[in-house]
Design an enzyme around this catalytic site. Structure first.
Site, PDB file in Angstrom:
ATOM      1  N   GLU A 134      32.625  60.512  44.940  1.00  0.00           N
ATOM      2  CA  GLU A 134      33.933  60.510  45.239  1.00  0.00           C
ATOM      3  C   GLU A 134      34.140  58.974  45.635  1.00  0.00           C
ATOM      4  O   GLU A 134      33.487  58.077  45.847  1.00  0.00           O
ATOM      5  CB  GLU A 134      34.443  61.194  46.313  1.00  0.00           C
ATOM      6  CG  GLU A 134      33.885  61.014  47.865  1.00  0.00           C
ATOM      7  CD  GLU A 134      34.842  61.371  49.073  1.00  0.00           C
ATOM      8  OE1 GLU A 134      35.849  60.898  48.818  1.00  0.00           O
ATOM      9  OE2 GLU A 134      34.296  61.967  49.731  1.00  0.00           O
ATOM     10  N   LYS A 157      45.449  57.382  47.931  1.00  0.00           N
ATOM     11  CA  LYS A 157      44.292  58.221  47.971  1.00  0.00           C
ATOM     12  C   LYS A 157      44.877  59.312  47.305  1.00  0.00           C
ATOM     13  O   LYS A 157      45.845  60.111  47.486  1.00  0.00           O
ATOM     14  CB  LYS A 157      44.303  58.605  49.545  1.00  0.00           C
ATOM     15  CG  LYS A 157      43.523  59.803  50.176  1.00  0.00           C
ATOM     16  CD  LYS A 157      43.570  60.052  51.439  1.00  0.00           C
ATOM     17  CE  LYS A 157      43.127  61.446  51.950  1.00  0.00           C
ATOM     18  NZ  LYS A 157      43.483  61.741  53.331  1.00  0.00           N
ATOM     19  N   VAL A 183      37.700  64.536  47.914  1.00  0.00           N
ATOM     20  CA  VAL A 183      36.845  65.571  47.624  1.00  0.00           C
ATOM     21  C   VAL A 183      37.703  66.508  46.771  1.00  0.00           C
ATOM     22  O   VAL A 183      37.024  66.763  45.501  1.00  0.00           O
ATOM     23  CB  VAL A 183      36.285  66.607  48.790  1.00  0.00           C
ATOM     24  CG1 VAL A 183      35.539  67.848  48.350  1.00  0.00           C
ATOM     25  CG2 VAL A 183      35.498  65.668  49.562  1.00  0.00           C
ATOM     26  N   ASP A 233      48.093  71.607  59.182  1.00  0.00           N
ATOM     27  CA  ASP A 233      47.429  70.578  58.725  1.00  0.00           C
ATOM     28  C   ASP A 233      46.092  71.068  58.019  1.00  0.00           C
ATOM     29  O   ASP A 233      44.882  71.001  59.017  1.00  0.00           O
ATOM     30  CB  ASP A 233      47.216  69.432  59.372  1.00  0.00           C
ATOM     31  CG  ASP A 233      46.514  67.983  58.855  1.00  0.00           C
ATOM     32  OD1 ASP A 233      46.216  68.454  57.593  1.00  0.00           O
ATOM     33  OD2 ASP A 233      46.556  66.844  59.333  1.00  0.00           O
ATOM     34  N   ALA A 274      43.604  69.781  51.384  1.00  0.00           N
ATOM     35  CA  ALA A 274      43.776  70.552  50.108  1.00  0.00           C
ATOM     36  C   ALA A 274      42.235  70.598  49.674  1.00  0.00           C
ATOM     37  O   ALA A 274      41.997  71.323  48.635  1.00  0.00           O
ATOM     38  CB  ALA A 274      44.538  69.527  49.086  1.00  0.00           C
ATOM     39  N   LYS A 322      33.312  67.141  59.939  1.00  0.00           N
ATOM     40  CA  LYS A 322      33.054  66.397  61.229  1.00  0.00           C
ATOM     41  C   LYS A 322      34.165  67.049  62.274  1.00  0.00           C
ATOM     42  O   LYS A 322      35.204  67.589  61.971  1.00  0.00           O
ATOM     43  CB  LYS A 322      33.808  64.983  60.724  1.00  0.00           C
ATOM     44  CG  LYS A 322      33.583  63.838  61.250  1.00  0.00           C
ATOM     45  CD  LYS A 322      34.265  62.533  60.851  1.00  0.00           C
ATOM     46  CE  LYS A 322      33.206  61.562  59.958  1.00  0.00           C
ATOM     47  NZ  LYS A 322      33.816  60.786  59.159  1.00  0.00           N
TER      48      LYS A 322
HETATM   49  N1  PSU Z   1      35.768  63.056  55.984  1.00  0.00           N
HETATM   50  C1  PSU Z   1      34.907  62.167  56.048  1.00  0.00           C
HETATM   51  N2  PSU Z   1      34.786  60.959  55.348  1.00  0.00           N
HETATM   52  C2  PSU Z   1      35.925  61.110  54.155  1.00  0.00           C
HETATM   53  C3  PSU Z   1      36.613  61.912  54.219  1.00  0.00           C
HETATM   54  C4  PSU Z   1      36.709  63.097  54.912  1.00  0.00           C
HETATM   55  O1  PSU Z   1      33.925  62.262  56.988  1.00  0.00           O
HETATM   56  O2  PSU Z   1      35.772  59.814  53.695  1.00  0.00           O
HETATM   57  C5  PSU Z   1      37.656  61.814  52.977  1.00  0.00           C
HETATM   58  C6  PSU Z   1      37.246  62.788  51.736  1.00  0.00           C
HETATM   59  O3  PSU Z   1      37.703  61.892  50.553  1.00  0.00           O
HETATM   60  C7  PSU Z   1      37.958  63.792  51.846  1.00  0.00           C
HETATM   61  C8  PSU Z   1      39.304  63.475  52.655  1.00  0.00           C
HETATM   62  O4  PSU Z   1      38.160  64.562  50.809  1.00  0.00           O
HETATM   63  O5  PSU Z   1      38.944  62.228  53.309  1.00  0.00           O
HETATM   64  C9  PSU Z   1      40.245  64.414  53.069  1.00  0.00           C
HETATM   65  O6  PSU Z   1      41.401  64.103  53.571  1.00  0.00           O
HETATM   66  P1  PSU Z   1      42.562  65.053  54.064  1.00  0.00           P
HETATM   67  O7  PSU Z   1      42.022  65.329  55.259  1.00  0.00           O
HETATM   68  O8  PSU Z   1      43.833  64.003  54.110  1.00  0.00           O
HETATM   69  O9  PSU Z   1      42.559  66.144  53.256  1.00  0.00           O
HETATM   70 MN    MN Z   2      45.786  66.783  56.380  1.00  0.00          MN
END
Ligand code: PSU
Ligand code: MN
Length: 302
Positions: A24, A86, A106, A138, A141, A159
């Site tokens: 990614e 993003k 992802v 929240d 996706a 995490k």
């Molecule tokens: N968690 C991590 N490192 C990252 C991400 C998440 O430890 O780089 C990034 C990945 O690209 C993941 C995205 O798909 O954040 C998720 O963002 P959101 O929570 O806004 O869906």
């Molecule tokens: Mn979100």
């Protein structure tokens, strides 16, 4: 017609049924600071090659969906950082139509990987249900994409900026298998253990490949989450990192961060608060995932 552009390396690999690992790009632009993000992206590709597979870093460049980036394209995303869009599922139309750059999450990477016929994807950590997600709704996706898109995601788990329990419940409801590689617990990214047990532990890469094949051959579309714990040498102390994450969450709340900006904010904050120590761990676990993903892709291609 919007067509995917392949790097020569990836085009060759796909044409000859060679093992390919998707990587990614949000982790480059939004997940790590420059220049370590760029160096890591190059290193991850090298590790995939060393382990017998072909790396396909995925992003959108000038509105063109790219599967396999040049060194220069990786550098562009690394330098631009958070000014790049993003791109999760809902962000594609704008970036494609406006012919701008996009770093795929992802979810975004899974979409392009599936279209390209790539089944294995290595990353660091996935998005999930945020803490207090039952009230804020929240929910990344990424989880919806895992439910629908037939790509196996090798990660170091989830995490604890997120609610691990709710994330597992969501994945269960959506029918997404979660398999531990050499572990019976969901790994918690910076640490090997989380206290959340998994139904399925696998210690052999070929067995992982057989299970993926069984799922997809039987017509059960959708993704799989493989939890690969951070190498012991680089795992962090749980109490220390939990305290840092708590501080980062408080700061995000104070500053009123919302929507797609929350996760990148928390990642930067954690890095800042640990003086880069968490970044070293982050880099090592990504390399470790790339290693496993390459072996898995190799096994699956046989
Ligand atoms: N968690 C991590 N490192 C990252 C991400 C998440 O430890 O780089 C990034 C990945 O690209 C993941 C995205 O798909 O954040 C998720 O963002 P959101 O929570 O806004 O869906
Ligand atoms: Mn979100």
């Amino acid at each position: 017609m919007i067509k995917i552009e392949y790097s020569p390396e990836v085009a060759f690999a796909l044409a000859h049924n060679k093992p390919v690992v998707a990587l990614e790009s949000t982790i480059i632009s939004h997940g790590m600071p420059y220049p370590k993000n760029m160096q890591t992206a190059y290193q991850v590709e090298a590790v995939v090659r060393e382990n017998g597979a072909y790396p396909a870093t995925i992003a959108i460049i000038d509105g063109i969906p790219k599967v396999g980036l040049t060194e220069t394209e990786i550098k562009i995303l690394a330098k631009a950082g958070k000014s790049v869009t993003k791109v999760s599922r809902r962000d594609f139309p704008v970036v494609l139509a406006q012919k701008s750059h996009g770093a795929t999450t992802v979810a975004g990477t899974m979409i392009l990987a599936e279209k390209a016929g790539i089944r294995i994807f290595a990353t660091g950590g996935i998005g999930g249900v945020h803490r207090n997600g039952e009230n804020t709704l929240d929910i990344s996706a990424d989880l919806q994409e895992l439910a629908n898109t037939s790509v196996a995601v090798v990660s170091a788990g989830v995490k604890s900026i997120l609610d691990l329990g709710l994330t597992l419940e969501y994945l269960e409801t959506m029918g997404v298998p979660v398999w531990g590689y050499e572990t019976s617990e969901l790994p918690a990214f910076f640490t090997r253990e989380s206290g959340f047990r998994l139904d399925c532990r696998v210690d052999d890469v070929n067995e992982l490949a057989q299970m993926l094949k069984a799922k997809w051959d039987f017509g059960l579309d959708g993704g799989v989450l493989i939890g690969n714990p951070v190498p012991r040498l680089y795992s962090l102390n749980k109490r220390d990192i939990d305290a840092v994450i708590q501080d980062a969450l408080v700061e995000a709340q104070k500053q009123g961060r919302k929507g797609k900006a929350i996760t990148p904010f928390l990642l930067s904050k954690i890095n800042e608060l640990t003086n880069g120590k968490s970044l070293d761990t982050n880099i090592q676990l990504v390399l470790n995932n790339a290693r496993l993903a390459a072996k898995l892709a190799l096994s699956l291609s046989r």
